[in-house]
Design a protein around this motif. Structure first.
Motif, PDB file in Angstrom:
ATOM      1  N   ASP A  77       0.868  -1.044  -0.127  1.00 32.07           N
ATOM      2  CA  ASP A  77      -0.012   0.008  -0.015  1.00 32.07           C
ATOM      3  C   ASP A  77       0.780   1.244  -0.061  1.00 32.07           C
ATOM      4  N   VAL A  78       1.456   1.675  -1.242  1.00 30.50           N
ATOM      5  CA  VAL A  78       2.102   2.927  -1.345  1.00 30.50           C
ATOM      6  C   VAL A  78       1.692   4.277  -0.732  1.00 30.50           C
ATOM      7  N   THR A  79       0.351   4.326  -0.818  1.00 25.77           N
ATOM      8  CA  THR A  79      -0.459   5.489  -0.440  1.00 25.77           C
ATOM      9  C   THR A  79      -0.298   5.450   1.227  1.00 25.77           C
ATOM     10  N   ALA A  80      -0.257   4.337   1.791  1.00 21.96           N
ATOM     11  CA  ALA A  80      -0.390   4.447   3.310  1.00 21.96           C
ATOM     12  C   ALA A  80       1.346   4.562   3.551  1.00 21.96           C
ATOM     13  N   GLN A  81       2.329   4.124   2.895  1.00 19.85           N
ATOM     14  CA  GLN A  81       3.617   4.192   3.270  1.00 19.85           C
ATOM     15  C   GLN A  81       3.966   5.695   3.018  1.00 19.85           C
ATOM     16  N   ILE A  82       3.609   6.427   2.182  1.00 17.33           N
ATOM     17  CA  ILE A  82       4.006   7.564   1.873  1.00 17.33           C
ATOM     18  C   ILE A  82       2.985   8.620   3.171  1.00 17.33           C
ATOM     19  N   ALA A  83       1.975   8.411   3.482  1.00 16.78           N
ATOM     20  CA  ALA A  83       1.340   8.805   4.498  1.00 16.78           C
ATOM     21  C   ALA A  83       1.960   8.803   5.866  1.00 16.78           C
TER      22      ALA A  83
END
Length: 222
Positions: A77-83
């Motif tokens: 989950d790249v979005t969660a990693q960035i967040a």
């Protein structure tokens, strides 16, 4: 003395302790002195709250954030990693910075450094007094919360002063190896010095552990 390996470790998080799961958790390091040891320059209440509450919160939040980050990696989950990156930077930086800060202080501190560190300070800043004034000015000038630092520029082989906002770690922000950090968050001084940061900065020089700073310098310049 700090070895080269210890120098590298000092720029990362303090050693973790094993957890029941596969991931290791970070732990709050013990102070190398009692909470009241830096009196009257930094009072007992500040030290107790600063270490057992503020630093402990960075450690706890870092462990929680790393758990979430590992889960996000597992799920791709790249979005969660960035967040999660800001929380990793803030809490990880808080843990790194404070782990250095506690060793930079000593009830037997103060005065001036000796040996090669003093010679390097004179070479790079003109005199110890000029260095002290510059680091004090940079630390006093941090807007809001942050840190004033004496760092080592490995590429140039010279000492350098820098300021970092919030809990941004020196090396990750500037590339400088941290030698001496001065915490200018209000929780580091407000209970004793109120809003007069310059008075706190004047006092903290009386408990700087130059032996520790010198060991860091000698290890990292090799």
């Amino acid at each position: 003395m700090l070895s080269r390996a210890a120098c590298s470790a000092s720029r990362r998080l303090v050693p973790a302790v094993a957890s029941p799961g596969s991931r290791q958790k970070h732990s709050l390091p013990d102070l190398p002195y009692d909470y009241n040891a830096l009196e009257p320059h930094i009072n007992t209440e500040i030290m107790k709250l600063h270490h057992s509450k503020h630093h402990a919160a960075y450690v706890s939040n870092l462990n929680v954030t790393e758990e979430k980050y590992q889960e996000a990696l597992h799920k791709r989950d790249v979005t969660a990693q960035i967040a999660l990156q800001p929380a990793l930077k803030f809490n990880g930086g808080g843990h790194i910075n404070h782990s250095i800060f506690w060793t930079n202080l000593s009830p037997k501190g103060g005065g001036e450094p000796k040996g090669e560190l003093l010679e390097a300070i004179k070479r790079d800043f003109g005199s110890f007094a000029a260095f002290q004034e510059k680091l004090t000015t940079v630390s006093a000038g941090v807007q809001g919360s942050g840190w004033g630092w004496l760092g080592f520029n490995k590429e140039r082989g010279r000492l350098q002063i820098a300021a970092c906002p919030n809990q941004d770690p020196l090396e990750g922000t500037t590339g400088l190896i941290p030698l001496l950090g001065i915490d200018v968050w209000e929780h580091a001084y407000y209970l004793q010095y109120k809003n007069v940061r310059p008075d706190y900065l004047k006092a903290i020089w009386k408990v700087i552990n130059w032996e520790n700073v010198s060991e860091r310098y000698m290890a990292c310049k090799k």
